[in-house]
Write a protein that holds these residues in place. Structure first.
Motif, short mmCIF file in Angstrom:
data_model
loop_
_atom_site.label_atom_id
_atom_site.label_comp_id
_atom_site.label_asym_id
_atom_site.label_seq_id
_atom_site.Cartn_x
_atom_site.Cartn_y
_atom_site.Cartn_z
N ASN A 197 0.53 -1.18 0.48
CA ASN A 197 0.20 0.10 0.01
C ASN A 197 0.62 1.47 0.35
N PRO A 198 0.44 1.95 -1.06
CA PRO A 198 1.71 3.23 -1.08
C PRO A 198 0.69 4.91 -0.79
N LEU A 199 0.06 4.24 0.16
CA LEU A 199 -0.66 5.85 0.91
C LEU A 199 0.00 6.36 2.42
N LYS A 200 0.17 7.11 1.99
CA LYS A 200 1.46 8.15 2.87
C LYS A 200 0.27 8.45 3.64
N ILE A 201 -0.89 8.34 4.61
CA ILE A 201 -1.59 8.23 5.20
C ILE A 201 -1.45 7.47 6.90
N TYR A 202 -0.89 7.08 6.69
CA TYR A 202 -0.29 5.67 7.93
C TYR A 202 0.68 6.20 9.54
N SER A 203 0.75 6.08 10.60
CA SER A 203 1.92 6.48 11.10
C SER A 203 1.88 6.15 12.60
N ASN A 204 2.70 5.74 13.90
CA ASN A 204 2.68 4.43 14.38
C ASN A 204 2.13 3.84 14.15
N LEU A 205 2.91 3.05 13.76
CA LEU A 205 2.88 1.41 13.47
C LEU A 205 3.50 1.28 13.64
N VAL A 206 2.40 -0.10 14.52
CA VAL A 206 3.89 -1.17 15.41
C VAL A 206 2.96 -2.73 14.30
N ASN A 207 4.33 -3.32 14.16
CA ASN A 207 3.53 -4.06 12.97
C ASN A 207 2.56 -4.63 11.95
N ASN A 208 2.92 -3.17 11.95
CA ASN A 208 1.55 -2.08 9.90
C ASN A 208 0.59 -2.48 11.20
N GLY A 209 0.53 -2.45 12.05
CA GLY A 209 -1.13 -2.87 13.10
C GLY A 209 -1.68 -4.35 12.65
N ARG A 210 -0.71 -5.57 12.40
CA ARG A 210 -0.86 -6.44 13.26
C ARG A 210 -0.96 -6.65 14.67
N ILE A 211 -1.85 -7.44 15.31
CA ILE A 211 -1.21 -7.47 16.38
C ILE A 211 -1.24 -8.94 16.38
N ASN A 212 -0.61 -10.12 17.53
CA ASN A 212 0.11 -10.59 18.31
C ASN A 212 -1.07 -10.93 19.51
N PHE A 213 -2.16 -12.07 20.01
CA PHE A 213 -2.69 -12.27 20.75
C PHE A 213 -2.22 -13.93 21.64
N ASN A 214 -0.42 -13.95 22.16
CA ASN A 214 -0.72 -15.12 22.13
C ASN A 214 0.06 -15.49 23.41
N ASP A 215 -0.39 -14.01 25.09
CA ASP A 215 0.48 -14.15 26.16
C ASP A 215 0.07 -14.66 27.02
N GLY A 216 -1.29 -14.80 26.62
CA GLY A 216 -3.43 -15.72 27.71
C GLY A 216 -3.49 -14.28 28.45
N LYS A 217 -3.04 -12.75 28.15
CA LYS A 217 -3.08 -12.11 29.24
C LYS A 217 -4.42 -11.40 28.71
N LEU A 218 -5.40 -10.41 29.27
CA LEU A 218 -6.17 -9.89 28.99
C LEU A 218 -5.62 -8.51 28.73
N HIS A 219 -6.18 -7.88 27.37
CA HIS A 219 -5.57 -6.75 27.15
C HIS A 219 -6.74 -5.46 26.32
#
Length: 388
Positions: A126-148
């Motif tokens: 995606n070439p759009l220049k509208i994104y910032s503050n990206l962590v892992n391109n917004g893909r989130i891993n829920f592997n730690d067994g915790k409440l988020h």
């Protein structure tokens, strides 16, 4: 326009990305949203159990006070445990990349459901220049067994904000697997990709794919009428393209005498343009789909609106026509009064063509000729005499 109404959040989606490229097979879950006036929650759900890599998406609109228009929101921020993992802000949206809005939204949902879900994860191409503050391109891993804690903050152009907050419980049992993809070939978004068979060649330029693609090709039977090749199914239209692609389709021997009339059409018989060269017809479609070779031997049509042979046009400021072409599209139109070229004006939306009379056309008898040519050099002439 006065605007103190915060954006409206109407639904939220969870995408089970599972470390794979986003496409029409990505499992997604729909969540209703309750609330209003800037504060929203998930309807009847406070905690979602998720496992592995996920992305979120949101449907939000900005309602201006004082009118009924729905407008796009200005910015979308996604927070995980108080930390920003994704921000999109539409101020830096440049026109030459406007086609890439198809990578910003869930494009299969836009086509199939007519619903504009803004993805809160970014496709790698995606070439759009509208994104910032990206962590892992917004893909989130829920592997730690915790409440988020997950929170969306949606802002309109006047600074009015709406929040949507909910919890995610990382739960190794809450798995939804991606279905097996049909047999295909993996094309990487960062490369030029080529597909070759005896009857067809496809080149997808670098910068056209937003994601890696499981490319699927099928050859289908030749249509009954006006077809000079088999149908070639080039993937499907649910994958958006930034730059389109090039296609060469091998022509049947029956095309011989019509080579200069040949073009490529999709299965809706919409022209993709094209020309014949060395046994193939080549074109540059903008989207994937199913294509074959057809010919255009039919001249454009001219429908006079306010003029006829022998008519006195003295009280009228212009002569008007409606013009159309059955397939390849109109290439040129030229009007002549008494053998001299005159300016014809065209409105593509209404297919209207007209000439505004000026002092060059004096009172008396005149000849008029209109010549229309389509992209395959089929020509239509309309010639009359009229009076001023």
């Amino acid at each position: 326009i006065p605007d103190n109404i915060p954006p409206v959040i109407s639904s939220m989606y969870v995408y089970r990305l599972n470390e794979k490229p986003f496409n029409e097979f990505t499992p997604k879950q729909y969540f209703q949203v309750a609330g209003g006036n800037g504060n929203y929650t998930l309807n009847k759900v406070s905690t979602i159990n998720l496992s592995g890599e996920v992305g979120f998406g949101i449907v939000a609109t900005d309602r201006h006070s004082g009118n009924s228009g729905l407008n796009g929101v200005y910015s979308i921020e996604l927070f995980l445990d108080g930390k920003a993992v994704y921000t999109s802000a539409l101020e830096r949206f440049s026109f030459e990349n406007s086609k890439a809005i198809n990578a910003h939204v869930d494009y299969p949902a836009l086509l199939n459901l007519k619903r504009s879900i803004q993805k809160s994860f970014v496709d790698p191409g995606n070439p759009l220049k509208i994104y910032s503050n990206l962590v892992n391109n917004g893909r989130i891993n829920f592997n730690d067994g915790k409440l988020h804690q997950v929170k969306y903050v949606i802002t309109d152009s006047k600074g009015n904000k709406s929040n949507l907050a909910f919890n995610v419980q990382a739960d190794p049992k809450a798995v939804i697997n991606t279905p097996n993809l049909p047999a295909g070939t993996t094309y990487q978004y960062s490369n030029v990709n080529e597909f070759n068979s005896e009857d067809v060649k496809v080149v997808i330029p670098k910068g056209s794919l937003y994601n890696d693609l499981n490319f699927v090709y099928k050859k289908l039977a030749k249509p009954q009428s006006n077809a000079f090749s088999a149908i070639h199914q080039i993937h499907n239209n649910l994958t958006p393209l930034h730059l389109g692609f090039e296609i060469w389709i091998k022509a049947d021997s029956t095309l011989k005498k019509y080579q200069n009339k040949a073009l490529i059409v999709n299965t809706n018989r919409s022209s993709q343009g094209g020309y014949f060269e060395n046994g193939y017809v080549k074109a540059k479609p903008r989207n994937f789909g199913s294509f074959f070779i057809a010919i255009d031997t039919i001249a454009p049509t001219i429908v006079p609106i306010n003029i006829a042979n022998g008519k006195n046009m003295a009280g009228l400021s212009k002569m008007s026509f409606r013009i159309s072409d059955n397939l390849s599209g109109i290439k040129s139109f030229n009007g002549y009064i008494d053998g001299k070229w005159v300016l014809m004006e065209f409105d593509a939306k209404t297919a209207s063509l007209w000439h505004n009379f000026d002092e060059q056309t004096k009172p008396g008898k005149h000849s008029f000729e209109l010549i229309l040519v389509d992209m395959k050099e089929n020509t239509k002439r309309y010639a009359i005499e009229f009076y001023r």
